[in-house]
Enzyme design. Structure first.
Site, PDB file in Angstrom:
ATOM      1  CG  MET A   1      -2.127  -0.724   1.698  1.00  0.00           C
ATOM      2  SD  MET A   1      -3.568  -1.097   1.756  1.00  0.00           S
ATOM      3  CE  MET A   1      -3.101  -0.431   3.205  1.00  0.00           C
ATOM      4  N   GLY A   2       1.983   0.712  -0.186  1.00  0.00           N
ATOM      5  CA  GLY A   2       3.024   2.036  -0.380  1.00  0.00           C
ATOM      6  C   GLY A   2       3.606   3.055   0.661  1.00  0.00           C
TER       7      GLY A   2
ATOM      8  CG  HIS B   1       6.631  -2.754   2.376  1.00  0.00           C
ATOM      9  ND1 HIS B   1       6.495  -0.254   2.826  1.00  0.00           N
ATOM     10  CD2 HIS B   1       5.564  -2.930   2.496  1.00  0.00           C
ATOM     11  CE1 HIS B   1       5.410  -1.032   3.108  1.00  0.00           C
ATOM     12  NE2 HIS B   1       5.057  -1.773   2.777  1.00  0.00           N
TER      13      HIS B   1
ATOM     14  N   GLY C   1       4.615 -10.274   4.324  1.00  0.00           N
ATOM     15  CA  GLY C   1       5.728 -10.227   5.935  1.00  0.00           C
ATOM     16  C   GLY C   1       4.492 -10.678   7.243  1.00  0.00           C
TER      17      GLY C   1
ATOM     18  CB  SER D   1       4.317  -0.614  11.637  1.00  0.00           C
ATOM     19  OG  SER D   1       2.975   0.003  10.942  1.00  0.00           O
TER      20      SER D   1
ATOM     21  NE  ARG E   1      -2.530   1.668   9.958  1.00  0.00           N
ATOM     22  CZ  ARG E   1      -3.583   0.806   8.722  1.00  0.00           C
ATOM     23  NH1 ARG E   1      -2.250  -0.157   8.734  1.00  0.00           N
ATOM     24  NH2 ARG E   1      -4.082   1.173   8.111  1.00  0.00           N
TER      25      ARG E   1
END
Length: 273
Positions: A27-28, A34, A144, A182, A184
């Protein structure tokens, strides 16, 4: 590296690829976690495809869809430097249609833990990943272990629908201080980040307890909650690889999972024993 945004362009580029294809759906807001997936895909395949798509169907009303971090240029540069062959960056209008056929997450796996806290979330996950698998037609897809429940659901989806793709689980990547990477994490203030470290500390404490011979799930959970007293713990769960609750930890069979809120930010983490 080619960048495509339409289904037609993706199919054209995919049709030129000979040999194995490794796929990393994201989701970028790409980070080192990533990048570890992309590098593994690069090592193991003739071609690497990455998708960047903030999937609206896996967000619940009131969640952070609109403010979810979007860093298109940075993501492009990361992919280019990592040796990605094809970067797919579609709009939602290219992926979803009116009154379309939909998938549902499995009745048990999709509605416990994360599924209970975020009802409908995994329906959106399986829907978009099935679409992406259909478009990219990968031989291998990399995910992951931090999103452990998602990983198991996608493995089951591939098994149940006889998809010709191998799901490759990858270890969680952490900051030096132990915080699981993350997208977030950018929401956390310095003070919130300091408090968020109690999640990885609690998991580390659990691991030490198990290594010292403790097997009681109740005792381990109680100790973990004590370590995380300064944050809002949603759940601590000790389960087997199929996410069935365990009263006693089993080495090489158990997963300990945590979900917690630190300020307004919701974080998940786990260890695989």
């Amino acid at each position: 590296m080619k960048i495509v945004r339409t289904i037609q362009a993706l199919r054209e580029e995919r049709g030129k690829m000979e040999g194995s294809v490794g796929f990393v759906p994201t989701m970028g807001a790409l980070h080192a976690g990533h990048l570890s997936l992309i590098r593994r895909a690069r090592e193991e395949n003739d071609h690497v495809v990455v998708s960047v798509f903030v999937n609206p169907t896996q967000f619940l009303p009131g969640e952070d869809l609109e403010k979810y971090p979007r860093r298109e240029e940075a993501d492009r540069l990361i992919c280019e430097k990592a040796g990605v062959d094809l970067l797919f960056m579609p709009d939602a209008s290219a992926i979803y249609h009116e009154d379309e056929v939909t998938l549902k997450a499995p009745a048990y796996l999709g509605y416990i833990l994360e599924g209970h806290r975020r009802p409908g979330h995994f329906d959106g996950v399986v829907q978009v990943v099935m679409k992406l698998f259909g478009l990219v037609q990968p031989d291998f897809a990399y995910f992951g272990k931090k999103d452990a429940q998602q990983l198991r659901i996608l493995q089951k989806m591939a098994e149940d629908f006889f998809l010709p793709v191998t799901i490759v689980p990858m270890e969680t990547v952490r900051e030096e201080d132990g915080l699981a990477l993350s997208s977030r994490n950018v929401y956390l203030s310095p003070e919130e980040r300091r408090r968020a470290l109690s999640i990885s500390k609690a998991l580390k404490r659990a691991s030490k307890m198990v290594m010292a011979g403790e097997r009681s799930a109740e005792a381990i959970e109680a100790e973990m909650r004590e370590v995380m007293r300064g944050i809002d713990v949603e759940y601590v769960a000790i389960v087997d690889r199929d996410f069935r609750p365990q009263e006693r930890v089993e080495l090489k069979k158990s997963i300990i999972l945590v979900a917690a809120r630190v300020g307004a930010t919701r974080l998940i983490d786990n260890i695989w024993l």
